[in-house]
Design an enzyme around this catalytic site. Structure first.
Site, PDB file in Angstrom:
ATOM      1  N   LYS A 200      -3.802  -2.207   3.205  1.00  0.00           N
ATOM      2  CA  LYS A 200      -3.592  -0.877   2.627  1.00  0.00           C
ATOM      3  C   LYS A 200      -4.955  -0.315   2.241  1.00  0.00           C
ATOM      4  CE  LYS A 200      -1.164   1.657  -0.998  1.00  0.00           C
ATOM      5  NZ  LYS A 200      -0.243   1.561  -2.165  1.00  0.00           N
ATOM      6  N   ARG A 210       1.686  10.899  -3.886  1.00  0.00           N
ATOM      7  CA  ARG A 210       1.434  10.881  -5.333  1.00  0.00           C
ATOM      8  C   ARG A 210       2.022  12.110  -6.006  1.00  0.00           C
ATOM      9  NH1 ARG A 210      -4.735   8.537  -4.464  1.00  0.00           N
ATOM     10  NH2 ARG A 210      -4.049   6.398  -3.997  1.00  0.00           N
ATOM     11  N   LYS A 222      -8.915   3.945  -6.492  1.00  0.00           N
ATOM     12  CA  LYS A 222      -8.306   2.641  -6.235  1.00  0.00           C
ATOM     13  C   LYS A 222      -9.149   1.785  -5.293  1.00  0.00           C
ATOM     14  CE  LYS A 222      -3.623   4.209  -7.264  1.00  0.00           C
ATOM     15  NZ  LYS A 222      -2.181   4.059  -6.980  1.00  0.00           N
ATOM     16  N   GLU A 238      -6.892 -10.259   5.505  1.00  0.00           N
ATOM     17  CA  GLU A 238      -5.832 -10.012   4.523  1.00  0.00           C
ATOM     18  C   GLU A 238      -4.459 -10.340   5.117  1.00  0.00           C
ATOM     19  OE1 GLU A 238      -5.834  -9.118   1.400  1.00  0.00           O
ATOM     20  OE2 GLU A 238      -7.664  -8.009   0.925  1.00  0.00           O
ATOM     21  N   LYS A 253      -1.433   0.338   6.519  1.00  0.00           N
ATOM     22  CA  LYS A 253      -1.213   1.653   5.917  1.00  0.00           C
ATOM     23  C   LYS A 253      -2.557   2.274   5.580  1.00  0.00           C
ATOM     24  CE  LYS A 253       1.085   3.851   1.954  1.00  0.00           C
ATOM     25  NZ  LYS A 253       1.865   3.649   0.708  1.00  0.00           N
ATOM     26  N   TYR A 318       8.414   9.296   7.332  1.00  0.00           N
ATOM     27  CA  TYR A 318       9.219  10.395   6.807  1.00  0.00           C
ATOM     28  C   TYR A 318       9.898  11.174   7.942  1.00  0.00           C
ATOM     29  CZ  TYR A 318       6.432   9.081   2.816  1.00  0.00           C
ATOM     30  OH  TYR A 318       5.830   8.348   1.828  1.00  0.00           O
TER      31      TYR A 318
END
Length: 330
Positions: A200, A210, A222, A238, A253, A318
């Site tokens: 991510k 958000r 972040k 990862e 992502k 979406y």
């Protein structure tokens, strides 16, 4: 025309009609490939369009059932649940995330009761519950890793108790997959799966999301826990670590700017690979279509098949309902 002046091979013969194009297509989409994100809010009989995500909505739990029924009718088999938490229920430790009567837990129970064969995945992160808007516990400006992992593992168990089929940790804390696997197994949830947000990135494409959940960080960014967009090898590392720690599915992502990462991860793990076609990607396409700059349906399907071509097995998007309707018409 003698050979030498023109090749015997004419690749266009395999493109001459829609029938042959479909028969020899190397990648295919179907509704069961899609994971449909759903946004839940407190209240009753309300449906709110997200301003930066045209045609996408937050639902109260009662109306969410109608939306999930529609998703099921077009062939979608999985939803990924996110909740919008009221400000007065947020704190630094994400206490509300462990509330057995919290919105997420109620949502999972309700969905599984109404649609027992719908695969329910739940977001595991502290940012929707955090007064700081970060994915971990904050102390003197630092996002604590190990202390956050302990809470995240507890959240995973809470969601499993509510009936979640898969938990989907999106926090990017180190070691959280192993901690969740241990916690789930110790509590008797050995069949509850983990879809890890393994790669991510600290991306600018999350803005509309958000907006949907009011979860923007209250300070800083972040970048100390989400990945640097410059890196590919790190994503592979990862994903491999999450595989070793017990993940069942790994995720990349965002999607469109990271097709190379999807391919690299796909070639490096023995697990299904998912991709998240994120809110910023959705919003850009919708905005361009609204201005008449491209054909929305064609661009949507081109993007989605691009994820499959890159190596994604599953696609959180979406566009799930719209794409499924289009596929069902073919």
């Amino acid at each position: 025309m003698p050979y030498g002046q023109f090749p015997y091979q004419r690749p266009r013969r395999l493109r001459i009609s829609s029938a042959i194009r479909d028969m020899v297509a190397e990648n295919h989409l179907k509704p069961a490939d899609f994971i449909a994100p759903v946004f839940v809010m407190e209240g009753e009989n309300m449906k709110e369009e997200i301003p930066s995500m045209p045609d996408y909505f937050r639902y109260t739990l009662d109306l969410l059932m109608d939306e999930i029924r529609e998703l099921k009718e077009v062939g979608i088999r999985s939803v990924l649940v996110f909740v919008k938490v009221p400000d007065d229920k947020k704190d630094n430790k994400g206490t509300e995330a462990l509330n057995e009567q919290g919105l997420m837990q109620r949502s999972v129970r309700t969905i599984k009761k109404e649609f027992p064969d719908m695969l329910v995945m739940t977001d595991i992160a502290l940012d929707p519950y955090s007064s700081y808007g970060h994915d971990g516990i904050v102390e003197e400006g630092e996002i604590l890793n190990d202390e956050s992992v302990e809470v995240l593992a507890e959240i995973a168990v809470s969601h499993a108790r509510a009936g979640a089929d898969y938990v989907a940790p999106s926090d990017m804390m180190d070691g959280r997959i192993g901690a969740m696997r241990d916690a789930l197994d110790d509590d008797g949830f050995k069949h509850t799966g983990i879809m890890a947000y393994s790669a991510k990135y600290a991306s600018s494409y999350y803005g509309p999301f958000r907006d949907a959940l009011d979860s923007a960080p209250g300070f800083g960014d972040k970048k100390t826990y989400q990945m640097d967009p410059s890196n590919v090898r790190e994503a592979v590392k990862e994903a491999r670590m999450d595989e070793q720690e017990g993940a069942d599915i790994v995720m990349v992502k965002p999607g469109l700017p990271y097709l190379d990462v999807i391919r690299a991860v796909k070639e490096s793990v023995q697990l299904p690979v998912s991709v998240y076609n994120v809110s910023g990607e959705y919003a850009m396409l919708k905005a361009a279509a609204a201005n008449g700059w491209l054909d929305e349906e064609e661009a949507m399907m081109e993007a989605l098949i691009g994820f499959k071509r890159a190596g994604a097995d599953l696609i959180a998007t979406y566009f799930a309902k719209a794409a499924s309707k289009l596929l069902n018409r073919k």
